[in-house]
Design an enzyme around this catalytic site. Structure first.
Site, mmCIF file in Angstrom:
data_model
loop_
_atom_site.group_PDB
_atom_site.id
_atom_site.type_symbol
_atom_site.label_atom_id
_atom_site.label_comp_id
_atom_site.label_asym_id
_atom_site.label_seq_id
_atom_site.Cartn_x
_atom_site.Cartn_y
_atom_site.Cartn_z
ATOM 1 N N HIS A 126 0.822 -1.232 0.000
ATOM 2 C CA HIS A 126 0.000 0.000 0.000
ATOM 3 C C HIS A 126 0.849 1.273 0.000
ATOM 4 O O HIS A 126 0.315 2.371 -0.174
ATOM 5 C CB HIS A 126 -0.915 0.053 1.239
ATOM 6 C CG HIS A 126 -1.948 -1.034 1.284
ATOM 7 N ND1 HIS A 126 -2.838 -1.263 0.248
ATOM 8 C CD2 HIS A 126 -2.254 -1.947 2.244
ATOM 9 C CE1 HIS A 126 -3.621 -2.283 0.569
ATOM 10 N NE2 HIS A 126 -3.290 -2.720 1.768
ATOM 11 N N ASP A 247 -4.017 -12.708 4.044
ATOM 12 C CA ASP A 247 -5.339 -12.284 4.514
ATOM 13 C C ASP A 247 -6.407 -12.691 3.502
ATOM 14 O O ASP A 247 -7.591 -12.404 3.678
ATOM 15 C CB ASP A 247 -5.372 -10.780 4.798
ATOM 16 C CG ASP A 247 -4.709 -9.934 3.731
ATOM 17 O OD1 ASP A 247 -4.389 -10.471 2.643
ATOM 18 O OD2 ASP A 247 -4.499 -8.727 3.977
#
Ligand code: ZN
Length: 308
Positions: A126, A247
């Site tokens: 990110h 995740d």
């Protein structure tokens, strides 16, 4: 082919504070899971990562931002955004995290011919050129792609990101470079809100695969496979980098995908098979997200076993 497990104890010194989902237990869970699989543990080459230099981080990040992270960390830490924290150990952790991938690239390309999995934190996909975001400080995988091109004079690099969140930082760092193809599969709509399928980047070198949560796991495997095949039509990668976010496993507290261990194995084998045909099997993979530590540990072991 041998596989290196690259990490550094400094990755444990990035202290995000009590109750933060991105904590050192995620890395410890990998070691713990490996102890339960001695056949994998003893086959891996265990390597202590080097620290990336500021010049190497600057391959993808603005100097004033790098300086800011270093200064804040040296001063004891603070917040870079609502959920991205810097502690006193974060500067060393982030440099070790990026350095692990650079070591992985060197091993893959130096004639040693070794694949690598980098058990690192903080994660990277990110992070933007001049800003931290979503637990990420520096774009480890994007830095590794540029490093491979500059240091090893590589042409084409493929980045595959199966973290449940869009790799918006990686996209921002590589979308202006058509020699890097980026494939990201992610939950949609979900954090960070970017990555629709029609966002192909200004050079059409980005393949975003937004997917609903809760689908049968095979659907995710099929969709990512299709995108990888599209991204490599007429483009033979010389190196494959993986943003391995776990995740995307069923039960993760920060995602709604449904992957099980068998799907991690299937995706890894798929990349190994393709990389073998493309580029002597060169793969450097790095941990991104994954917030159910036990699941992360199991998934990393399965991922490394399939790479061996
Ligand atoms: Zn994630």
């Amino acid at each position: 082919m041998s596989v290196a497990l690259i990490s550094h104890s400094d990755c444990g010194r990035h202290d995000t504070g009590w109750g933060h989902p991105e904590h050192v237990g995620r890395i410890r869970a990998i070691t713990k899971a490996l102890r339960e699989h001695p056949e994998v543990l003893t086959t891996l080459e265990h390597v202590e990562a080097r620290h990336a230099t500021e010049d190497e981080i600057a391959l993808m990040h603005a100097r004033p931002y790098i300086e800011h992270v270093r200064t804040l960390s040296r001063a004891g830490g603070g917040h870079l955004d609502a959920d991205t924290v810097v502690s006193e150990g974060s500067w060393d952790a982030a440099r070790a995290g990026a350095g692990a991938l650079l070591d992985g690239v060197d091993f893959a390309l130096s004639g040693v011919g070794m694949r690598a999995f980098c058990a690192v934190r903080p994660p990277g996909h990110h992070a933007l050129a001049d800003r931290a975001m979503g637990f990420c400080l520096f774009g480890n995988v994007a830095i590794a792609a540029r490093y491979a091109q500059q240091r090893h004079e590589l042409g084409r690099v493929l980045i595959v990101d199966w973290d449940v969140h869009h790799g918006n930082g990686t996209q921002a760092l590589v979308e202006h470079d058509a020699s890097i193809h980026f494939v990201s599969m992610h939950q949609w709509p979900w954090y960070p809100g970017t990555g629709p399928a029609d966002d192909r980047g200004p050079h059409q070198n980005v393949w975003n695969v937004p997917m609903a949560h809760g689908l049968p796991a095979e659907r995710y495997v099929e969709a990512l496979t299709r995108a990888i095949d599209e991204a490599t039509r007429g483009f033979t990668p010389e190196l494959v980098l993986v943003s391995a976010g776990f995740d995307s496993m069923r039960g993760d507290p920060l995602g709604g995908f449904t992957l099980e261990i068998e799907h991690v194995e299937a995706l890894t084998r798929l990349l190994v098979d393709r990389a073998t045909a493309w580029c002597s099997g060169r793969i450097v993979s790095a941990l991104e997200g994954g917030y159910a530590p036990e699941r992360v540990g199991e998934a990393c072991v399965a991922h490394m076993r399939a790479m061996l």
